[in-house]
Design an enzyme around this catalytic site. Structure first.
Site, mmCIF file in Angstrom:
data_model
loop_
_atom_site.group_PDB
_atom_site.id
_atom_site.type_symbol
_atom_site.label_atom_id
_atom_site.label_comp_id
_atom_site.label_asym_id
_atom_site.label_seq_id
_atom_site.Cartn_x
_atom_site.Cartn_y
_atom_site.Cartn_z
ATOM 1 N N PRO A 148 35.590 9.208 33.987
ATOM 2 C CA PRO A 148 36.612 9.536 34.987
ATOM 3 C C PRO A 148 35.972 9.641 36.364
ATOM 4 O O PRO A 148 34.821 10.065 36.491
ATOM 5 C CB PRO A 148 37.150 10.889 34.511
ATOM 6 N N HIS A 149 36.712 9.209 37.373
ATOM 7 C CA HIS A 149 36.154 9.237 38.722
ATOM 8 C C HIS A 149 37.257 9.377 39.759
ATOM 9 O O HIS A 149 38.412 9.074 39.502
ATOM 10 C CB HIS A 149 35.325 7.978 38.995
ATOM 11 N N GLY A 150 36.855 9.886 40.923
ATOM 12 C CA GLY A 150 37.802 10.060 42.004
ATOM 13 C C GLY A 150 37.068 10.106 43.333
ATOM 14 O O GLY A 150 35.847 10.277 43.378
#
Length: 154
Positions: A65-67
């Site tokens: 997951p990344h942001g």
């Protein structure tokens, strides 16, 4: 760029107990806030926003997951080895038990993509993934993650 630049020892969660994807992202967001000083809500919201585009489960029990956040000064990661695998809506349908979360500045561009590729390459290495799954010691996990060669092609 190396994983030791992205990941600090206190950003490794060795035996995270969660019941689902949202709870995993929440717990990891809290750790990310602790190590970065960024607001936990902004981290969590950025991760959820990205997950709405499609799962960041990459297969073989791995999720990345990344942001991106405007206030983030540099790319950093948080790693979690889960006590029990959870459904992450990965394309292969397999539950996830290794999660490498990345948070990057909004303007990271190519560096963000390099960090994603590097972490994916490492966690998709079956031998390294097996070692990560076999240990519960945070220092050993950190050593495996940061000392493994990540320069070979995906």
């Amino acid at each position: 760029m190396s994983l030791s630049q992205l990941l600090k020892p206190d950003a490794v969660m060795a035996a995270l107990r969660v019941n689902g994807k949202k709870q995993a992202l929440q717990e990891m967001s809290e750790r990310a806030a602790q190590v970065s000083g960024l607001p936990v809500r902004e981290i969590f919201d950025a991760l959820l926003q990205r997950e709405r585009l499609g799962s960041t489960g990459v297969g073989d029990g791995v999720a990345i997951p990344h942001g991106k956040l405007a206030k983030c000064p540099h790319i950093f990661g948080v790693f979690a080895r889960l006590e029990r695998p959870i459904d992450f809506e990965a394309p292969d349908g397999l539950p996830v038990d290794l999660i490498f979360m990345l948070i990057a500045p909004e303007a990271a561009g190519a560096d963000h993509l390099k960090a994603l590729a590097m972490s994916a390459r490492l966690l998709r290495n079956a031998a390294i993934a097996a070692q990560l799954r076999a240990t519960r010691d945070p220092a050993a996990l950190y050593a495996l993650l940061t000392m493994a060669p990540t320069s070979h092609a995906a």
